[in-house]
Design an enzyme around this catalytic site. Structure first.
Site, PDB file in Angstrom:
ATOM      1  N   ASN A  12      45.791  53.591  69.071  1.00 58.45           N
ATOM      2  CA  ASN A  12      47.264  53.948  69.721  1.00 58.45           C
ATOM      3  C   ASN A  12      47.461  55.463  69.166  1.00 58.45           C
ATOM      4  OD1 ASN A  12      49.547  54.239  70.639  1.00 58.45           O
ATOM      5  ND2 ASN A  12      50.752  52.574  69.281  1.00 58.45           N
ATOM      6  N   LYS A  14      49.630  57.316  70.206  1.00 63.21           N
ATOM      7  CA  LYS A  14      51.191  57.446  70.222  1.00 63.21           C
ATOM      8  C   LYS A  14      51.479  58.839  70.682  1.00 63.21           C
ATOM      9  CE  LYS A  14      51.752  54.514  66.246  1.00 63.21           C
ATOM     10  NZ  LYS A  14      52.585  54.336  65.181  1.00 63.21           N
ATOM     11  N   HIS A  97      55.340  47.237  71.225  1.00 64.81           N
ATOM     12  CA  HIS A  97      55.227  48.033  70.066  1.00 64.81           C
ATOM     13  C   HIS A  97      56.469  48.278  69.185  1.00 64.81           C
ATOM     14  CE1 HIS A  97      54.157  51.079  67.336  1.00 64.81           C
ATOM     15  NE2 HIS A  97      52.837  50.685  67.265  1.00 64.81           N
ATOM     16  N   GLU A  99      57.776  50.686  67.969  1.00 66.01           N
ATOM     17  CA  GLU A  99      58.465  51.949  68.180  1.00 66.01           C
ATOM     18  C   GLU A  99      59.244  51.557  69.361  1.00 66.01           C
ATOM     19  OE1 GLU A  99      54.968  54.279  67.696  1.00 66.01           O
ATOM     20  OE2 GLU A  99      55.310  53.665  65.591  1.00 66.01           O
ATOM     21  N   GLU A 167      51.914  43.662  63.643  1.00 68.27           N
ATOM     22  CA  GLU A 167      52.132  45.083  63.158  1.00 68.27           C
ATOM     23  C   GLU A 167      53.346  45.000  62.423  1.00 68.27           C
ATOM     24  OE1 GLU A 167      49.743  48.333  65.302  1.00 68.27           O
ATOM     25  OE2 GLU A 167      51.677  48.153  66.270  1.00 68.27           O
ATOM     26  N   GLY A 173      52.643  53.555  59.925  1.00 69.20           N
ATOM     27  CA  GLY A 173      52.865  55.268  59.489  1.00 69.20           C
ATOM     28  C   GLY A 173      53.373  55.396  58.261  1.00 69.20           C
ATOM     29  N   SER A 213      48.928  51.306  59.115  1.00 68.82           N
ATOM     30  CA  SER A 213      48.061  51.894  58.038  1.00 68.82           C
ATOM     31  C   SER A 213      46.629  51.486  57.830  1.00 68.82           C
ATOM     32  CB  SER A 213      48.934  51.983  56.739  1.00 68.82           C
ATOM     33  OG  SER A 213      50.129  52.438  56.749  1.00 68.82           O
TER      34      SER A 213
END
Ligand code: 13P
Length: 250
Positions: A12, A14, A97, A99, A167, A173, A213
């Site tokens: 991904n 992003k 996701h 985010e 996730e 991140g 990560s």
């Protein structure tokens, strides 16, 4: 016992990259793809580069969008549809996701509708779930993940086109990976949910991948867990180490 589920690794990207850096990543994937025999590999560039990546990849690596809306077309400024993703030759979309959930405020119901529409439009869905740090700390991880999975599953008829990505938000991140035991525990719980609420066949066949990560150093230990069927990789998918992650189960 090794599972019969094909290992699945998604990158991904992003909101990263430009024409030049993306061409470089694609070049490296094309060079390495002869090694991707036992792993299904998918990369998700920003929407504006989808067509470039579809055209430039040799063909073994599939392309995914990072999001889409819940209908085919219309007055929805800034959105793209599953039909458009399919039209440019991409095969997958990432939905739900963290985010999208936590930066853009997407709710379970909308994510469910997007999953249903994307599948009916003929693209595969990488459906993401995961708890916040506060939810892990107050012991509600399983409740949160089950709530998210339930809404997704209510919108799925054909599970062969769905991959679940667990996730944990606190691991995305942050450089703070879930331990292999923490990942295995939630993946096993998700598989149990499918067994109880969908079917034993789906529980056995659906791929549950881990994201947060993941890097070349921690991927092999995670990949060794029986219910970890691959990864959804953020930062490291932009780097050459992505190839090592793809090969972590080989
Ligand atoms: P990182 O690998 O950068 O933590 O991101 C994970 C992720 O969000 C993949 O979708």
């Amino acid at each position: 016992m090794a599972s019969s589920r094909k290992f699945f690794v998604g990158g991904n990207w992003k909101m990263n990259g430009n024409s030049e850096s993306i061409a470089e990543i694609v070049k490296n994937l094309n060079k390495a793809e002869k090694d991707f025999t036992r792993t299904e590999v998918v990369v998700a560039p920003p929407a504006i580069y989808l067509k470039q990546v579809v055209q430039d990849l040799n063909g073994k690596v599939a392309v995914s969008a990072q999001n889409c809306y819940k209908v085919s077309k219309g007055a929805f400024t800034g959105e793209i549809s599953a039909e458009m993703i399919k039209d440019v030759g991409a095969k997958w979309v990432i939905l739900g996701h963290s985010e999208r959930r936590h930066v853009f405020g997407e709710k379970d119901e909308l994510i469910g509708e997007k999953v249903g529409h994307s599948l009916s439009a003929g693209i595969g869905v990488i459906a993401c779930v995961g708890e916040l740090l506060s939810e892990r700390e107050n012991g509600t991880t399983n409740d949160v993940v089950c709530r998210q999975i339930k809404v997704i599953s209510e919108n799925v008829a054909d599970w062969s086109k769905v991959v679940i990505a667990y996730e944990p938000v606190w691991a995305i991140g942050t450089g703070k990976t879930a331990t292999p035991e923490q990942a295995q525990e939630v993946h096993q719980m998700i598989r149990g949910f499918f067994k109880e609420n969908v079917s034993s066949e789906v529980a056995l066949s659906v791929r549950i991948i881990y994201g947060g990560s993941v890097n070349a150093k921690n991927c092999c230990e995670l990949a060794a867990k029986p219910d970890v069927d691959g990864f959804l990789v953020g930062g490291a998918s932009l780097k050459p180490e992505f190839i090592s992650i793809i090969n972590s189960r080989n």
